[in-house]
Write a protein that holds these residues in place. Sequence first.
Motif, short mmCIF file in Angstrom:
data_model
loop_
_atom_site.label_atom_id
_atom_site.label_comp_id
_atom_site.label_asym_id
_atom_site.label_seq_id
_atom_site.Cartn_x
_atom_site.Cartn_y
_atom_site.Cartn_z
N GLN A 193 89.48 -43.95 45.07
CA GLN A 193 90.73 -43.21 45.22
C GLN A 193 90.45 -41.91 45.97
O GLN A 193 89.33 -41.40 45.92
N PRO A 194 91.44 -41.36 46.63
CA PRO A 194 91.22 -40.06 47.30
C PRO A 194 90.64 -39.00 46.36
O PRO A 194 89.87 -38.15 46.79
N ALA A 195 90.99 -39.06 45.08
CA ALA A 195 90.47 -38.09 44.10
C ALA A 195 88.97 -38.24 43.88
O ALA A 195 88.34 -37.35 43.29
N ASP A 196 88.39 -39.33 44.34
CA ASP A 196 86.94 -39.52 44.22
C ASP A 196 86.18 -38.77 45.31
O ASP A 196 84.95 -38.70 45.29
N SER A 197 86.89 -38.21 46.27
CA SER A 197 86.26 -37.47 47.37
C SER A 197 85.54 -36.26 46.80
O SER A 197 86.14 -35.42 46.12
N GLY B 7 68.59 -34.59 44.68
CA GLY B 7 68.64 -35.05 46.06
C GLY B 7 69.55 -34.16 46.89
O GLY B 7 70.17 -33.22 46.37
N THR B 8 69.62 -34.50 48.15
CA THR B 8 70.37 -33.67 49.09
C THR B 8 71.88 -33.90 49.00
O THR B 8 72.66 -33.12 49.54
N GLY B 9 72.30 -34.96 48.32
CA GLY B 9 73.72 -35.22 48.13
C GLY B 9 74.33 -36.03 49.25
O GLY B 9 73.89 -35.98 50.40
N THR B 10 75.35 -36.80 48.90
CA THR B 10 76.15 -37.54 49.87
C THR B 10 77.59 -37.12 49.70
O THR B 10 78.13 -37.18 48.58
N ARG B 11 78.20 -36.72 50.83
CA ARG B 11 79.61 -36.35 50.77
C ARG B 11 80.44 -37.61 50.97
O ARG B 11 80.31 -38.29 51.99
N LEU B 12 81.28 -37.91 50.01
CA LEU B 12 82.16 -39.07 50.08
C LEU B 12 83.57 -38.62 50.38
O LEU B 12 84.09 -37.71 49.73
N GLN B 13 84.18 -39.26 51.37
CA GLN B 13 85.58 -38.99 51.70
C GLN B 13 86.34 -40.31 51.61
O GLN B 13 86.02 -41.27 52.32
N VAL B 14 87.32 -40.37 50.70
CA VAL B 14 88.15 -41.56 50.54
C VAL B 14 89.52 -41.24 51.14
O VAL B 14 90.20 -40.32 50.69
N PHE B 15 89.89 -41.99 52.15
CA PHE B 15 91.18 -41.71 52.80
C PHE B 15 92.19 -42.80 52.46
O PHE B 15 91.84 -43.97 52.24
N PRO B 16 93.48 -42.39 52.40
CA PRO B 16 94.53 -43.34 51.98
C PRO B 16 94.69 -44.48 52.99
O PRO B 16 94.41 -44.33 54.16
#
Lengths: 110, 114
Positions: free
Chosen positions: A81-85, A101-110
């Motif tokens: 869901q977008p809220a998971d971004s 870790g360095t992290g992963t940026r997640l972007q969930v788009f509609p």
Amino acid sequence: SQKIEQNSEALNIQEGKTATLTCNYTNYSPAYLQWYRQDPGRGPVFLLLIRENEKEKRKERLKVTFDTTLKQSLFHITASQPADSATYLCALDATDKLIFGTGTRLQVFP
Amino acid sequence: DTAVSQTPKYLVTQMGNDKSIKCEQNLGHDTMYWYKQDSKKFLKIMFSYNNKELIINETVPNRFSPKSPDKAHLNLHINSLELGDSAVYFCASSQEGESYNEQFFGPGTRLTVL
């Protein structure tokens, strides 16, 4: 040297799909591995912990796997869901502390 | 109720100054930590205290001095601030110091050194 790597700087997926984030490590033998979520301007929030003798752990739409042979953990978000971004961080147990870790940026788009 | 709180939220200061960041947790935890998150978002542990005793002291310049007046508080004092100290500093706590314990983070203090 010891290293923790998370896949790509950003992962873009469509709403409803499954997001899969990876955490690879070298020269560590963690007994535990944790996953955290960090939103912009906020501190990390704990999501899940998995032990070395557990292959898989689930919590609602989240699933984590831990393969000590491959030295890898996978973090899945189903029906995203977008809220998971957010940015997702893995953290390894290094005896008396966590190494992030360095992290992963997640972007969930509609 | 805020579990782990930090003050201030933002701190802008000149090089060479001395500053402090305060942290308090109301979770009844025994262990508290300070982390530094740099501009690349890499989160690195600096110190940990268990019941007011220093447990972990990573390779941090001795300009950084943590102080724990009681197990609910862990403050960070920084002397002679340098440009490279600019970062977000997070306080965290956990039930015990074992790495299987989840850590609860504060909201962070963004330090900018000019």
